[in-house]
Design a protein around this motif. Structure first.
Motif, PDB file in Angstrom:
ATOM      1  N   ARG A 117     -20.641  39.815   1.882  1.00  0.00           N
ATOM      2  CA  ARG A 117     -19.920  38.881   1.015  1.00  0.00           C
ATOM      3  C   ARG A 117     -18.438  39.241   0.823  1.00  0.00           C
ATOM      4  NH1 ARG A 117     -25.105  39.270  -1.061  1.00  0.00           N
ATOM      5  NH2 ARG A 117     -26.218  37.288  -1.188  1.00  0.00           N
ATOM      6  N   LYS A 118     -17.929  40.172   1.601  1.00  0.00           N
ATOM      7  CA  LYS A 118     -16.512  40.532   1.520  1.00  0.00           C
ATOM      8  C   LYS A 118     -15.811  40.080   2.796  1.00  0.00           C
ATOM      9  CE  LYS A 118     -17.432  44.648  -1.303  1.00  0.00           C
ATOM     10  NZ  LYS A 118     -17.334  46.128  -1.375  1.00  0.00           N
ATOM     11  N   PRO A 119     -14.665  39.393   2.675  1.00  0.00           N
ATOM     12  CA  PRO A 119     -13.959  38.942   3.874  1.00  0.00           C
ATOM     13  C   PRO A 119     -13.441  40.124   4.684  1.00  0.00           C
ATOM     14  CG  PRO A 119     -12.609  38.587   1.911  1.00  0.00           C
ATOM     15  CD  PRO A 119     -13.949  39.020   1.424  1.00  0.00           C
ATOM     16  N   VAL A 120     -13.671  40.078   5.990  1.00  0.00           N
ATOM     17  CA  VAL A 120     -13.199  41.165   6.851  1.00  0.00           C
ATOM     18  C   VAL A 120     -12.137  40.688   7.838  1.00  0.00           C
ATOM     19  CG1 VAL A 120     -15.288  42.547   6.655  1.00  0.00           C
ATOM     20  CG2 VAL A 120     -15.163  40.784   8.418  1.00  0.00           C
ATOM     21  N   ASP A 121     -12.143  39.410   8.187  1.00  0.00           N
ATOM     22  CA  ASP A 121     -11.085  38.885   9.045  1.00  0.00           C
ATOM     23  C   ASP A 121     -11.109  37.355   9.012  1.00  0.00           C
ATOM     24  OD1 ASP A 121     -12.968  37.926  11.093  1.00  0.00           O
ATOM     25  OD2 ASP A 121     -13.170  40.022  11.669  1.00  0.00           O
ATOM     26  N   GLY A 122     -10.019  36.771   9.467  1.00  0.00           N
ATOM     27  CA  GLY A 122      -9.905  35.319   9.523  1.00  0.00           C
ATOM     28  C   GLY A 122      -8.866  34.906  10.546  1.00  0.00           C
ATOM     29  N   VAL A 123      -9.043  33.718  11.089  1.00  0.00           N
ATOM     30  CA  VAL A 123      -8.141  33.197  12.116  1.00  0.00           C
ATOM     31  C   VAL A 123      -7.834  31.744  11.798  1.00  0.00           C
ATOM     32  CG1 VAL A 123      -7.839  32.680  14.562  1.00  0.00           C
ATOM     33  CG2 VAL A 123      -9.085  34.728  13.892  1.00  0.00           C
ATOM     34  N   ASP A 124      -6.572  31.357  11.980  1.00  0.00           N
ATOM     35  CA  ASP A 124      -6.180  29.959  11.816  1.00  0.00           C
ATOM     36  C   ASP A 124      -5.091  29.679  12.836  1.00  0.00           C
ATOM     37  OD1 ASP A 124      -5.975  27.391  10.845  1.00  0.00           O
ATOM     38  OD2 ASP A 124      -4.563  27.928   9.258  1.00  0.00           O
ATOM     39  N   GLY A 125      -5.313  28.681  13.697  1.00  0.00           N
ATOM     40  CA  GLY A 125      -4.309  28.415  14.714  1.00  0.00           C
ATOM     41  C   GLY A 125      -4.596  27.146  15.488  1.00  0.00           C
ATOM     42  N   ARG A 126      -3.797  26.921  16.505  1.00  0.00           N
ATOM     43  CA  ARG A 126      -3.973  25.740  17.355  1.00  0.00           C
ATOM     44  C   ARG A 126      -3.438  26.049  18.753  1.00  0.00           C
ATOM     45  NH1 ARG A 126      -0.086  25.014  13.601  1.00  0.00           N
ATOM     46  NH2 ARG A 126       2.024  24.431  14.232  1.00  0.00           N
ATOM     47  N   ALA A 127      -3.946  25.310  19.717  1.00  0.00           N
ATOM     48  CA  ALA A 127      -3.509  25.442  21.100  1.00  0.00           C
ATOM     49  C   ALA A 127      -3.187  24.060  21.638  1.00  0.00           C
ATOM     50  CB  ALA A 127      -4.602  26.101  21.944  1.00  0.00           C
ATOM     51  N   GLU A 128      -2.112  23.962  22.395  1.00  0.00           N
ATOM     52  CA  GLU A 128      -1.669  22.688  22.954  1.00  0.00           C
ATOM     53  C   GLU A 128      -1.458  22.844  24.458  1.00  0.00           C
ATOM     54  OE1 GLU A 128      -1.386  19.954  21.181  1.00  0.00           O
ATOM     55  OE2 GLU A 128      -1.593  20.822  19.164  1.00  0.00           O
ATOM     56  N   ARG A 129      -2.032  21.905  25.221  1.00  0.00           N
ATOM     57  CA  ARG A 129      -1.853  21.900  26.670  1.00  0.00           C
ATOM     58  C   ARG A 129      -0.769  20.887  27.007  1.00  0.00           C
ATOM     59  NH1 ARG A 129      -5.882  23.369  30.152  1.00  0.00           N
ATOM     60  NH2 ARG A 129      -7.457  22.875  28.574  1.00  0.00           N
ATOM     61  N   ASP A 130       0.292  21.363  27.690  1.00  0.00           N
ATOM     62  CA  ASP A 130       1.405  20.472  27.988  1.00  0.00           C
ATOM     63  C   ASP A 130       2.164  21.007  29.195  1.00  0.00           C
ATOM     64  OD1 ASP A 130       3.154  18.295  27.610  1.00  0.00           O
ATOM     65  OD2 ASP A 130       4.571  19.573  26.542  1.00  0.00           O
ATOM     66  N   ASP A 131       2.568  20.109  30.098  1.00  0.00           N
ATOM     67  CA  ASP A 131       3.372  20.477  31.261  1.00  0.00           C
ATOM     68  C   ASP A 131       2.765  21.642  32.043  1.00  0.00           C
ATOM     69  OD1 ASP A 131       5.211  18.508  30.659  1.00  0.00           O
ATOM     70  OD2 ASP A 131       6.410  19.839  29.386  1.00  0.00           O
ATOM     71  N   GLY A 132       1.444  21.606  32.212  1.00  0.00           N
ATOM     72  CA  GLY A 132       0.796  22.608  33.037  1.00  0.00           C
ATOM     73  C   GLY A 132       0.629  23.963  32.411  1.00  0.00           C
ATOM     74  N   LYS A 133       0.814  24.073  31.085  1.00  0.00           N
ATOM     75  CA  LYS A 133       0.623  25.356  30.411  1.00  0.00           C
ATOM     76  C   LYS A 133      -0.069  25.124  29.078  1.00  0.00           C
ATOM     77  CE  LYS A 133       5.359  25.253  28.551  1.00  0.00           C
ATOM     78  NZ  LYS A 133       5.096  25.278  27.106  1.00  0.00           N
ATOM     79  N   VAL A 134      -0.577  26.201  28.499  1.00  0.00           N
ATOM     80  CA  VAL A 134      -1.240  26.129  27.203  1.00  0.00           C
ATOM     81  C   VAL A 134      -0.514  27.069  26.243  1.00  0.00           C
ATOM     82  CG1 VAL A 134      -3.373  26.510  25.916  1.00  0.00           C
ATOM     83  CG2 VAL A 134      -3.471  25.603  28.250  1.00  0.00           C
ATOM     84  N   ASP A 135       0.012  26.494  25.171  1.00  0.00           N
ATOM     85  CA  ASP A 135       0.715  27.273  24.143  1.00  0.00           C
ATOM     86  C   ASP A 135      -0.165  27.425  22.923  1.00  0.00           C
ATOM     87  OD1 ASP A 135       3.221  27.629  25.517  1.00  0.00           O
ATOM     88  OD2 ASP A 135       3.638  25.508  25.135  1.00  0.00           O
ATOM     89  N   VAL A 136      -0.253  28.636  22.409  1.00  0.00           N
ATOM     90  CA  VAL A 136      -1.059  28.943  21.231  1.00  0.00           C
ATOM     91  C   VAL A 136      -0.142  29.367  20.095  1.00  0.00           C
ATOM     92  CG1 VAL A 136      -2.913  30.381  20.281  1.00  0.00           C
ATOM     93  CG2 VAL A 136      -2.986  29.692  22.685  1.00  0.00           C
ATOM     94  N   LYS A 137      -0.407  28.818  18.912  1.00  0.00           N
ATOM     95  CA  LYS A 137       0.339  29.212  17.720  1.00  0.00           C
ATOM     96  C   LYS A 137      -0.650  29.626  16.639  1.00  0.00           C
ATOM     97  CE  LYS A 137       3.887  27.773  14.413  1.00  0.00           C
ATOM     98  NZ  LYS A 137       4.816  26.684  13.994  1.00  0.00           N
ATOM     99  N   LEU A 138      -0.519  30.856  16.158  1.00  0.00           N
ATOM    100  CA  LEU A 138      -1.392  31.382  15.116  1.00  0.00           C
ATOM    101  C   LEU A 138      -0.658  31.423  13.785  1.00  0.00           C
ATOM    102  CD1 LEU A 138      -3.014  34.468  16.935  1.00  0.00           C
ATOM    103  CD2 LEU A 138      -3.957  32.157  16.696  1.00  0.00           C
TER     104      LEU A 138
END
Length: 282
Positions: A117-138
């Protein structure tokens, strides 16, 4: 699943199996994925190695909605009580939400992991595919932007690729998968083995899938997906980080889960299933 070797007779594959690689760009999907809510009851099947367990109890909630027009949303939760004996019990609680657009060009992900019941980790982000590449922003665990391999697929795209391969009689699928897990930076090399097709009237289910009219005429396949850490490539044989096997219907619903974490294997029996109406494309 969001996680074993199948019986030899269900792993029937040709001597020279066909391999399907990830598509560079996904066209309009031919696979219609069914919005549904499923609950799987977890129990320990076997334990081995250094982290031997005496018992596992838990549940997975898998709530999938959307369409190829409006995108696909997933709410996932896995709560597991891990009993290693002598009164040592740990409670693991993973909660995740994702959204992926129908063309697999955009992927949003958010997850929280709790232990006792104790938080140990978390993730929030998005990924976008554009012009032949994938960019991730966290945004979490810390603000960060980076590019990843353009050949990778997102989770729903991965499932469509597997179903399309199964329908075409293929036995292997090898793709790189990005699902936002493990700090939002992990890319998995995956190997999917697709077994012999199970006809609608064969090996009828006895779990919550039994008697569902939405599944009565559908084919299904035994599937095993092994996940490998792409950052730990070796010249020898690589051991998967984990593997999941299940029976996969051609509308994306899965039953009879087996999650192999290396030191122990957990089974997931579908105890509840609600198949929802798919929203109409406007």
């Amino acid at each position: 699943m969001l996680s074993l070797p199948l019986a030899a007779n269900s792993m029937a594959a040709p001597a020279a199996p066909s391999v399907v690689a990830a598509p560079a760009v996904t066209a309009a999907p031919a696979v219609a994925l069914a919005p549904h809510r499923a609950v799987y009851d977890l129990k320990l099947l076997r334990s081995r190695g250094k982290r031997a367990l005496e018992q596992v109890r838990g549940r997975i909630l898998y709530d999938f909605s959307g369409s190829s027009c409006e995108g696909y949303a997933l709410q996932f939760r896995q709560v597991s009580e891990l009993d290693s004996g002598e009164g040592k019990v740990a409670l693991s609680d993973l909660r995740a939400t994702t959204w992926e657009d129908g063309a697999a060009k955009s992927f949003r992900f958010n997850s929280q992991n709790f232990v006792d019941r104790k938080p140990v980790d978390g993730v929030d982000g998005r990924a976008e595919r554009d012009d032949g590449k994938v960019d991730v922003k966290l945004d979490k665990p810390a603000p960060k932007s980076f590019a990843v391999a353009k050949e990778l697929v997102f989770p729903t795209e991965h499932m469509r690729t597997i179903i399309e391969a199964a329908r075409a009689g293929k036995s292997l699928v090898e793709v790189k998968v990005f699902d936002g897990s493990d700090g939002g930076e992990k890319i998995y090399e995956t190997l999917t083995v697709i077994g012999a097709e199970i006809a609608p009237d064969d090996r009828k289910p006895t779990d919550a899938a039994a008697g569902k009219q939405e599944l009565a005429t559908l084919k299904r396949w035994p599937v095993t997906i092994s996940y490998f850490d792409s950052a730990k490539k070796t010249d020898g044989e690589q051991t998967p980080v984990y593997a999941i096997s299940f029976e996969l219907y051609e509308n994306g619903i899965s039953r009879d889960l087996k999650l192999d974490y290396g030191d122990f294997v957990v089974g997931g029996e579908m105890s509840q299933l609600e198949v929802k109406d798919a929203p109409a494309c406007k």
